[in-house]
Design a protein around this motif. Structure first.
Motif, short mmCIF file in Angstrom:
data_model
loop_
_atom_site.label_atom_id
_atom_site.label_comp_id
_atom_site.label_asym_id
_atom_site.label_seq_id
_atom_site.Cartn_x
_atom_site.Cartn_y
_atom_site.Cartn_z
N VAL A 5 0.95 -1.02 -0.15
CA VAL A 5 -0.17 0.02 -0.07
C VAL A 5 0.85 1.29 0.07
CG1 VAL A 5 -1.55 1.45 1.50
CG2 VAL A 5 -1.72 -1.08 1.22
N VAL A 6 0.58 2.34 -1.11
CA VAL A 6 1.47 3.47 -0.77
C VAL A 6 0.39 4.52 -0.76
CG1 VAL A 6 2.43 4.88 -2.45
CG2 VAL A 6 3.07 2.59 -2.61
N LEU A 7 0.77 5.57 0.05
CA LEU A 7 -0.14 6.55 0.25
C LEU A 7 0.30 7.84 -0.77
CD1 LEU A 7 -0.49 6.56 4.14
CD2 LEU A 7 -1.90 5.51 2.53
N LEU A 8 -0.62 8.44 -1.35
CA LEU A 8 -0.16 9.48 -2.24
C LEU A 8 -1.07 10.73 -1.94
CD1 LEU A 8 1.05 10.21 -4.98
CD2 LEU A 8 -1.15 9.73 -6.18
N VAL A 9 -0.28 11.94 -1.78
CA VAL A 9 -0.63 13.12 -1.55
C VAL A 9 -0.18 13.96 -2.50
CG1 VAL A 9 -0.29 15.13 -0.06
CG2 VAL A 9 -0.33 13.16 0.82
N LEU A 23 0.04 1.73 -9.82
CA LEU A 23 -1.19 0.89 -10.16
C LEU A 23 -0.74 -0.11 -11.23
CD1 LEU A 23 -4.20 3.34 -10.04
CD2 LEU A 23 -3.38 1.55 -8.24
N ALA A 24 0.10 0.27 -12.05
CA ALA A 24 0.54 -0.68 -13.20
C ALA A 24 1.30 -1.83 -12.66
CB ALA A 24 1.23 0.03 -14.37
N ARG A 25 2.00 -1.60 -11.57
CA ARG A 25 2.71 -2.54 -10.68
C ARG A 25 1.81 -3.36 -9.75
NH1 ARG A 25 5.72 0.99 -12.87
NH2 ARG A 25 7.80 0.81 -13.44
N ASN A 26 0.44 -3.38 -9.90
CA ASN A 26 -0.41 -4.01 -8.71
C ASN A 26 -0.27 -3.75 -7.54
OD1 ASN A 26 -1.83 -5.41 -11.03
ND2 ASN A 26 -0.30 -6.61 -11.04
#
Length: 90
Positions: A5-9, A23-26
């Motif tokens: 899980v990556v959080l993005l701001v 997302l392309a790396r699932n």
């Protein structure tokens, strides 16, 4: 093994491109930008669940402020911080 899980701001084109690549790396991406500039919608639970956090708003000072706040809550969470001002990046 749990999913990454990556959080993005960030809400601009760069943030959208980064999100697409992740997302392309699932890898799951959670948008945690707040409607108020310079504030986060991430909770302590979000930070604990994340494998990394990317602060990529077009706001150097806000990104640094958020990075310092996050570091106090989650000192071991890997951070990527977008900076364009050479004085702040040094």
């Amino acid at each position: 093994m749990s999913a990454s899980v990556v959080l993005l701001v960030g809400k601009d084109r760069l943030a959208a491109a980064i999100k697409g690549e992740i997302l392309a790396r699932n890898i799951e991406v959670r948008d945690v930008a707040s409607p108020a500039r310079g504030e986060l919608a991430a909770t302590a639970d979000d930070l604990r669940a994340a494998d990394a956090m990317l602060l990529v708003e077009d706001d150097d000072a806000g990104n640094v402020d958020n990075a310092l706040s996050i570091r106090r809550i989650g000192p071991s969470l890997p951070l990527v911080v977008r900076l364009f001002d050479p004085a702040l990046a040094a």
